[in-house]
Write a protein that holds these residues in place. Structure first.
Motif, PDB file in Angstrom:
ATOM      1  N   GLU A 151     102.307  62.069 -17.633  1.00 11.26           N
ATOM      2  CA  GLU A 151     101.298  62.191 -18.688  1.00 11.26           C
ATOM      3  C   GLU A 151     100.201  61.126 -18.588  1.00 11.26           C
ATOM      4  O   GLU A 151      99.241  61.158 -19.350  1.00 11.26           O
ATOM      5  N   THR A 152     100.317  60.191 -17.668  1.00 13.53           N
ATOM      6  CA  THR A 152      99.338  59.106 -17.588  1.00 13.53           C
ATOM      7  C   THR A 152      98.098  59.550 -16.822  1.00 13.53           C
ATOM      8  O   THR A 152      98.143  60.448 -15.968  1.00 13.53           O
ATOM      9  N   THR A 153      96.994  58.897 -17.135  1.00 14.91           N
ATOM     10  CA  THR A 153      95.755  59.137 -16.380  1.00 14.91           C
ATOM     11  C   THR A 153      95.941  58.754 -14.926  1.00 14.91           C
ATOM     12  O   THR A 153      95.443  59.423 -14.014  1.00 14.91           O
ATOM     13  N   ALA A 154      96.677  57.667 -14.682  1.00 18.15           N
ATOM     14  CA  ALA A 154      96.915  57.223 -13.311  1.00 18.15           C
ATOM     15  C   ALA A 154      97.592  58.310 -12.486  1.00 18.15           C
ATOM     16  O   ALA A 154      97.256  58.517 -11.312  1.00 18.15           O
ATOM     17  N   ALA A 155      98.549  59.030 -13.084  1.00 20.22           N
ATOM     18  CA  ALA A 155      99.245  60.096 -12.362  1.00 20.22           C
ATOM     19  C   ALA A 155      98.353  61.313 -12.172  1.00 20.22           C
ATOM     20  O   ALA A 155      98.335  61.934 -11.096  1.00 20.22           O
ATOM     21  N   ARG A 156      97.596  61.671 -13.197  1.00 17.58           N
ATOM     22  CA  ARG A 156      96.756  62.864 -13.105  1.00 17.58           C
ATOM     23  C   ARG A 156      95.664  62.706 -12.056  1.00 17.58           C
ATOM     24  O   ARG A 156      95.255  63.681 -11.428  1.00 17.58           O
ATOM     25  N   LEU A 161     102.650  60.614  -7.258  1.00 11.86           N
ATOM     26  CA  LEU A 161     103.414  59.579  -7.945  1.00 11.86           C
ATOM     27  C   LEU A 161     104.873  60.020  -7.903  1.00 11.86           C
ATOM     28  O   LEU A 161     105.230  61.054  -8.465  1.00 11.86           O
ATOM     29  N   VAL A 162     105.689  59.245  -7.186  1.00 10.49           N
ATOM     30  CA  VAL A 162     107.087  59.627  -6.938  1.00 10.49           C
ATOM     31  C   VAL A 162     108.002  58.549  -7.499  1.00 10.49           C
ATOM     32  O   VAL A 162     107.720  57.343  -7.372  1.00 10.49           O
ATOM     33  N   VAL A 163     109.094  58.975  -8.123  1.00 10.73           N
ATOM     34  CA  VAL A 163     110.092  58.050  -8.668  1.00 10.73           C
ATOM     35  C   VAL A 163     111.449  58.412  -8.077  1.00 10.73           C
ATOM     36  O   VAL A 163     111.840  59.578  -8.100  1.00 10.73           O
ATOM     37  N   ARG A 199      98.100  48.778 -14.779  1.00  7.37           N
ATOM     38  CA  ARG A 199      98.250  48.314 -16.167  1.00  7.37           C
ATOM     39  C   ARG A 199      98.704  49.459 -17.077  1.00  7.37           C
ATOM     40  O   ARG A 199      99.556  49.263 -17.959  1.00  7.37           O
ATOM     41  N   GLU A 200      98.144  50.645 -16.859  1.00  6.94           N
ATOM     42  CA  GLU A 200      98.549  51.795 -17.677  1.00  6.94           C
ATOM     43  C   GLU A 200     100.008  52.151 -17.421  1.00  6.94           C
ATOM     44  O   GLU A 200     100.780  52.374 -18.364  1.00  6.94           O
ATOM     45  N   ILE A 201     100.413  52.204 -16.152  1.00  5.23           N
ATOM     46  CA  ILE A 201     101.803  52.511 -15.814  1.00  5.23           C
ATOM     47  C   ILE A 201     102.731  51.471 -16.435  1.00  5.23           C
ATOM     48  O   ILE A 201     103.755  51.811 -17.040  1.00  5.23           O
TER      49      ILE A 201
END
Length: 240
Positions: A151-156, A161-163, A199-201
């Motif tokens: 849902e973050t801007t960083a991911a979009r 983005l892998v966990v 910072r957002e993450i």
């Protein structure tokens, strides 16, 4: 470099050509019976002990056919690596020779003038065994992290983005849960934008009760990907 040193110490993979078949070389290992063998594997910088300028995880595989005394063999491998000025730690969750297929070591060198972090031999004793999460009754923390971060801007705006679940040898010793996050910003993302995304993450996972750990060195300009550890501090370590 560490794999080369392991080979020279006669505890590496020591791959040798043992023949040919259909035009291809056949490989084996020149390992003394009972010694087992080791392999150095990449460790992301976010998992390096602070002050280290080189770090890998080393897997030690015992010789199951001949049988090995785990304690004695691991002691021998540890002493051999330390003789070459490596810091060696039995990191990660405790292992049991009767059921585990290997043991892990954290092997690193400190930067000039730096000293290794003071950590007791049982620093990871509290790390829990792996768990299986039943989707209907209990949410997997990794799935929750993936959901929050999507849902973050960083991911979009990212390429990916892998966990995933890292081996416990890479966990901070104060953690009782840890995830490895790899964020690939879109091509052309500036350093300022990368740090804003980080910072957002960090804010999102910290709001959920987790801590983050980034590499000690500055993120280079135009980095293709950035690694972070996302972890939860153990209550037992916090109380101590």
């Amino acid at each position: 470099m560490v794999n080369y040193d392991l080979d020279q110490l006669k505890v590496g993979e020591n791959r040798v050509i043992v023949g040919r078949k259909d035009g291809y070389d056949l490989h084996g290992r020149d390992i003394a019976p009972g010694d087992g063998w080791c392999q150095a594997i990449y460790a992301p910088e976010c998992a390096w002990p602070r002050g280290a300028d080189l770090c890998v995880r080393v897997e030690w595989h015992p010789d199951r056919e001949v049988g090995s005394d785990w304690a004695e063999r691991l002691k021998a491998v540890t002493c051999a690596l330390r003789s070459l000025d490596y810091v060696v730690e039995r990191a990660g969750r405790p292992v049991a020779p009767e059921k585990d297929l290997r043991a892990d070591l954290l092997v690193y060198r400190m930067g000039l003038g730096k000293t290794p972090p003071p950590r007791p031999d049982d620093a990871w004793a509290h790390v829990p065994p792996p768990r299986t999460y039943h989707r209907r009754r209990e949410a997997d923390p990794l799935d929750l992290l993936r959901h929050w971060l999507r849902e973050t801007t960083a991911a979009r705006k990212a390429s990916s983005l892998v966990v995933w679940d890292p081996p416990s040898v890479l966990w901070p010793p104060e953690a009782d849960f840890c995830a490895h996050l790899r964020w690939a910003p879109a091509p052309g993302t500036s350093s300022a934008e990368i740090y804003e995304g980080l910072r957002e993450i960090g804010s999102v996972v910290q709001d959920a009760g987790y801590l983050t750990r980034l590499q000690e060195r500055p993120i280079p300009d135009a980095a293709k990907s950035v690694d972070l550890l996302v972890y939860r501090k153990s209550d037992s370590v916090t109380r101590a």
